[in-house]
Write an enzyme that holds these catalytic residues in place. Structure first.
Site, PDB file in Angstrom:
ATOM      1  CG  ASN A  11      -6.916  -0.647   1.179  1.00  0.00           C
ATOM      2  OD1 ASN A  11      -6.134  -0.317   0.287  1.00  0.00           O
ATOM      3  ND2 ASN A  11      -6.493  -1.092   2.350  1.00  0.00           N
ATOM      4  CB  CYS A  25      -0.951  -0.015   1.199  1.00  0.00           C
ATOM      5  SG  CYS A  25      -2.156  -1.352   1.155  1.00  0.00           S
ATOM      6  CG  HIS A  73      -2.978   3.440   1.849  1.00  0.00           C
ATOM      7  ND1 HIS A  73      -3.616   3.097   0.684  1.00  0.00           N
ATOM      8  CD2 HIS A  73      -3.086   2.362   2.674  1.00  0.00           C
ATOM      9  CE1 HIS A  73      -4.080   1.867   0.799  1.00  0.00           C
ATOM     10  NE2 HIS A  73      -3.779   1.402   1.990  1.00  0.00           N
TER      11      HIS A  73
END
Length: 337
Positions: free
Chosen positions: A287, A115, A257
């Site tokens: 996500n 990520c 993020h």
């Protein structure tokens, strides 16, 4: 003596699959969960998933093409695709993406930093430009996380999503809008099991029994991931702001993020970033790992949400464990349809 060039962000683009999956839709009906449970713990109401036959590279090509149009760039000197879900273990996805974009025999490579992939790619692209190795760089974060998610695992199935975001960097000056002024990265390999796909790599190439096939899917230790993400994103953001001499209260755009809304809120609070500066799309996008930050940037450009030159902080944390942050001024990019 001439100063080395500075990387300037000059184009953005994105691609989201058409399929919208809401918390109340069929894929989650068999799980011990509810719309309220998912929203209260993650901030997610819906996410995008690819249809069968659509790959990470397909999304990357569309996002990359949009970013090149945004920057009015006809050629680039480097293509980086950051992803956890490449089209193949080998070869890398980036050369194929570059070829489909008609960019010729340019250097192209994949970057795997979970990520935190976009912050790592931004640091790499900036380094190539500062070193004089490239004048224009295309960075793409692209993921099809639905292809590595166990549909029966409540902790991951409701969280992860698909999408791609891209930016174009070019050589420029530090006083231009879009100038990437600093990056900072870190890792801690002792936390390898925070988020891991146990099987499929060289350590465990093939699951030994049929009931182990789920080990080819991403598993995450949610509570531990939450605490490590908050700690590391806060630390790296504070250190970066101190390095560039920006008080946290002067940050005008903050993009973390898009992992979990509670994480984002806590990091912003601990760093001291004004609530009005926080940008995000986790509610409707979910996500998307390395694609999440450029997806938010592209949306903010289209919405004219941030003025050119605004002090901008990006930060991310991912499995590995890896983390990163970047300080830049908001680019002067006209929104495109």
């Amino acid at each position: 003596m001439a100063l080395p060039p500075v990387a300037v962000l000059t184009g953005v683009g994105s691609c989201l699959p058409e399929r919208v999956v809401r918390n109340t839709d069929e894929p989650f009906a068999r799980l011990d969960t509810s719309d309220e449970w998912i929203r209260s713990r993650t901030g997610i109401e819906s996410r995008r998933w690819v249809e069968e036959g659509t790959s990470t590279g397909d999304l990357a090509v569309r996002a990359g093409a949009a970013a090149l149009r945004s920057a009015a760039a006809e050629s680039v000197d480097l293509v980086v695709v950051c992803t956890t879900t490449p089209d193949h273990h080998s070869p890398a996805t980036a050369p194929w993406v570059a070829a489909r974009l008609g960019l010729g025999p340019v250097p192209a490579f994949d970057l795997a930093a979970a990520c935190s992939g976009f912050t790592y790619a931004l640091a790499a692209g900036r380094a190539w430009i500062t070193a004089g190795m490239a004048r224009t760089v295309l960075l793409i974060g692209a993921e099809t996380l639905s292809t590595i998610t166990d549909p029966d695992d409540r902790g991951t199935a409701v969280v992860f999503a698909d999408g791609a975001g891209a930016v174009v960097l070019r050589a420029g000056e530090a006083d231009e809008p879009g100038a990437v002024l600093a990056t900072r990265l870190g890792s801690d390999g002792t936390q390898v099991d925070l988020a891991v796909i146990a099987a499929g790599g060289s350590r465990r190439p093939v699951p030994e029994r049929p009931d182990e096939r789920g080990e080819r899917c991403l598993r995450m230790r949610g509570p531990q991931m939450f605490s490590h993400a908050v700690r590391r994103m806060t630390e790296v953001s504070r250190g970066l702001l101190e390095g560039v001499g920006w008080p946290a209260g002067d940050v005008e755009a903050f993009i973390g993020h898009q992992a979990n809304q509670r994480i984002l809120d806590k990091v912003a609070e601990l760093v001291g970033v004004p609530a009005a500066a926080c940008l995000g799309n986790i509610r409707t996008v979910g996500n998307t790992s390395s694609a999440s930050i450029p997806l938010v940037m592209d949306e903010a450009v289209r919405d004219k949400a941030v003025p050119a030159g605004a002090r901008t902080l990006l930060t991310a944390f991912g499995g590995g464990a890896v983390w990163g942050a970047a300080a830049l001024t908001w680019p002067d990019i006209p929104p495109t349809i």
